[in-house]
Motif scaffolding. Structure first.
Motif, PDB file in Angstrom:
ATOM      1  N   THR A 119      12.215 -75.682  -1.762  1.00 29.63           N
ATOM      2  CA  THR A 119      11.755 -74.876  -0.629  1.00 29.63           C
ATOM      3  C   THR A 119      12.561 -75.205   0.633  1.00 29.63           C
ATOM      4  N   ARG A 120      12.999 -76.458   0.743  1.00 24.44           N
ATOM      5  CA  ARG A 120      13.847 -76.777   1.909  1.00 24.44           C
ATOM      6  C   ARG A 120      15.159 -76.007   1.815  1.00 24.44           C
ATOM      7  N   ARG A 121      15.719 -75.949   0.601  1.00 26.50           N
ATOM      8  CA  ARG A 121      16.993 -75.218   0.446  1.00 26.50           C
ATOM      9  C   ARG A 121      16.814 -73.738   0.746  1.00 26.50           C
ATOM     10  N   ARG A 122      15.677 -73.185   0.315  1.00 27.32           N
ATOM     11  CA  ARG A 122      15.437 -71.758   0.563  1.00 27.32           C
ATOM     12  C   ARG A 122      15.353 -71.512   2.078  1.00 27.32           C
ATOM     13  N   ALA A 123      14.628 -72.373   2.755  1.00 27.45           N
ATOM     14  CA  ALA A 123      14.505 -72.207   4.211  1.00 27.45           C
ATOM     15  C   ALA A 123      15.882 -72.312   4.858  1.00 27.45           C
ATOM     16  N   TYR A 124      16.667 -73.275   4.381  1.00 32.60           N
ATOM     17  CA  TYR A 124      18.015 -73.466   4.940  1.00 32.60           C
ATOM     18  C   TYR A 124      18.854 -72.190   4.760  1.00 32.60           C
ATOM     19  N   SER A 125      18.819 -71.609   3.563  1.00 34.07           N
ATOM     20  CA  SER A 125      19.633 -70.404   3.321  1.00 34.07           C
ATOM     21  C   SER A 125      19.211 -69.271   4.245  1.00 34.07           C
ATOM     22  N   ARG A 126      17.908 -69.160   4.442  1.00 24.57           N
ATOM     23  CA  ARG A 126      17.442 -68.083   5.349  1.00 24.57           C
ATOM     24  C   ARG A 126      17.925 -68.321   6.774  1.00 24.57           C
ATOM     25  N   ILE A 127      17.904 -69.568   7.193  1.00 24.18           N
ATOM     26  CA  ILE A 127      18.360 -69.870   8.559  1.00 24.18           C
ATOM     27  C   ILE A 127      19.841 -69.523   8.686  1.00 24.18           C
ATOM     28  N   ARG A 128      20.630 -69.928   7.691  1.00 23.37           N
ATOM     29  CA  ARG A 128      22.070 -69.638   7.747  1.00 23.37           C
ATOM     30  C   ARG A 128      22.332 -68.138   7.827  1.00 23.37           C
ATOM     31  N   ARG A 129      21.610 -67.389   6.988  1.00 25.10           N
ATOM     32  CA  ARG A 129      21.830 -65.927   6.980  1.00 25.10           C
ATOM     33  C   ARG A 129      21.435 -65.312   8.319  1.00 25.10           C
ATOM     34  N   ALA A 130      20.277 -65.725   8.828  1.00 23.45           N
ATOM     35  CA  ALA A 130      19.807 -65.156  10.105  1.00 23.45           C
ATOM     36  C   ALA A 130      20.764 -65.527  11.234  1.00 23.45           C
ATOM     37  N   ALA A 131      21.274 -66.764  11.202  1.00 27.86           N
ATOM     38  CA  ALA A 131      22.177 -67.216  12.269  1.00 27.86           C
ATOM     39  C   ALA A 131      23.473 -66.408  12.213  1.00 27.86           C
TER      40      ALA A 131
END
Ligand code: GLV
Ligand code: MN
Ligand code: MN
Length: 419
Positions: free
Chosen positions: A304-316
């Motif tokens: 779940t941490r990795r999923r959150a990280y990927s979403r942050i990267r995409r949004a950024a």
């Protein structure tokens, strides 16, 4: 309790321990009740001197390594055996309180002093470690001392660390009198038989449940990132909105993306924070041409941490693309969670049972040097309640009775592991 520590009658000097905690709290870069002791600041140096004195008063032999980790040892009757370790940190973030880390250092000294007064004779050596820079304030990376001890931070990377003023770890540590190569900080295999860190909970669970002791079976895995945004500056009055490449506005979208990604990761344990956000040039009538953010993202689960990280990267990336802002996104650290050792946990639970103290197995959401000690030896932590779960603020408070109970649990656990 039967066994080699069965007759031990340990009395922790609660008032003496509290006096020491209060004395150390006065060594601070900011006026009381605020405690601030940033790595290798003048206050940190004086705090270290206080710790050395307290270790000597407890009859412990001192040694220090190249990054300033302080080791205070009570030699066992079989000194060649792996030692039973304890300890924590005494550096403090800006605007902190007096208990975070300190209870685990001064409390461990008092635990060993109480064992000595009780006539205990350890077979394994008992060792208290004051770890250098558990807090990430100076270099953006926490647990410097324990990372180097565990070998998870390469010495070359540590040497290259620079603070906000551009000073390197090597420069600062040598000014502080720490000599030797950073490679030498790494522990020899089998240095420790086990490790138990005493700490305030820093959360509200024990207080809410009215339970005096928590025993940690898992430590959440922290990760952190630095984001540098390059936009375009200009006159806040004259530059029309369609022409803007506002670095702060892109950063604000990233900060909100962090909050959203952590809140919707699918795990209640995902937490995301932007705790550093600086803007250039920082003038009310100037469009920000630069922004700098640090993101802290943690979880007890890696998926779940990795999923959150990927979403942050995409949004950024999307926010920067849309605004014509260039982004550098760098990982500072991404550490896995740590598991407590079942046998060490059971030893701590037996100590609680023997002392008539209720205990609760729990997760540590904060990170600690134990996150890295768990990589080199069987590890757990003993938590005590703190008022309202407050920590990293001057109102942080743990009662002398709870602190003494924690030190007693630590003493009995270390004694049974060292006997
Ligand atoms: C340690 O202080 C942490 O941020 O968890
Ligand atoms: Mn802390
Ligand atoms: Mn701490």
């Amino acid at each position: 309790m039967s066994g080699p520590t069965g007759d031990l009658r340990i009395t922790v000097d609660a008032a003496g321990l509290q006096r020491r905690i209060d004395e150390l709290a006065l060594i601070s870069e900011a006026p009381a009740p605020v405690v601030t002791r940033v790595l290798f600041s003048e206050a940190d140096q004086r705090g270290r001197e206080y710790v050395r004195g307290a270790a000597r008063d407890a009859g412990l032999a001192l040694r220090e390594d190249a990054v300033g980790n302080i080791f205070a040892r009570w030699e066992g009757s079989e000194p060649g055996l792996p030692a039973v370790g304890s300890g924590s940190h005494t550096d403090a973030i800006p605007n902190a309180g007096r208990y975070d880390g300190v209870v685990g250092v001064l409390g461990a000294f008092e635990a060993l002093a109480a064992l000595r007064r009780a006539g205990f004779r350890p077979r394994r050596s008992l060792e208290v470690v004051m770890f250098t820079a558990e807090e990430p304030t100076r270099f953006g990376l926490g647990c410097l001392g324990s990372r180097l001890m565990a070998g998870t931070l390469p010495a070359a990377r540590a040497s290259a660390l620079r603070d906000r003023e551009g000073r390197s770890l090597d420069e600062l540590r040598s000014a502080a009198g720490c000599t030797g190569s950073l490679e030498s900080v790494r522990l020899a295999p089998g240095a420790y038989h086990s490790f138990i860190e005493l700490h305030i909970e820093q959360g509200p669970v024990l207080e809410h449940k009215g339970i005096p002791i928590g025993i940690v079976e898992r430590i959440a895995g922290p990760s952190s990132y630095r984001v540098t945004l390059h936009g375009e500056g200009g006159h806040a009055g004259a530059m029309l909105m369609p022409a803007r490449h506002d670095a702060l506005a892109a950063g604000a979208q990233i900060a909100l993306a962090v909050e959203r990604a952590a809140s919707t990761s699918g795990s209640p344990d995902t937490v995301g924070t932007v705790g550093v956000f600086r803007v250039e040039p920082g003038a009310v009538n100037s469009v920000p041409f630069g922004a700098y953010l640090e993101i802290d993202l943690r979880d007890t689960r890696l998926d779940t941490r990795r999923r959150a990280y990927s979403r942050i990267r995409r949004a950024a990336a999307a926010a920067c693309r849309r605004r014509g802002v260039r982004m550098e996104f760098e990982e500072i650290n991404a550490d896995p969670p740590a598991e407590g050792d079942p046998k060490t946990i059971e030893s701590a639970e037996r100590a609680c049972a023997r002392l008539g103290l209720a205990s609760l197995r729990m997760v540590s959401r904060a990170y600690h040097d134990s996150l890295f000690m768990a990589r080199v030896c069987p590890t757990t932590m003993v938590f005590i309640p703190c008022r309202n779960g407050w920590s990293h603020r001057p109102e942080e408070y743990a009662s002398p009775a709870h602190i003494a109970s924690g030190a007693e649990v630590l003493a009995h656990t270390m004694a049974s592991l060292a006997a």
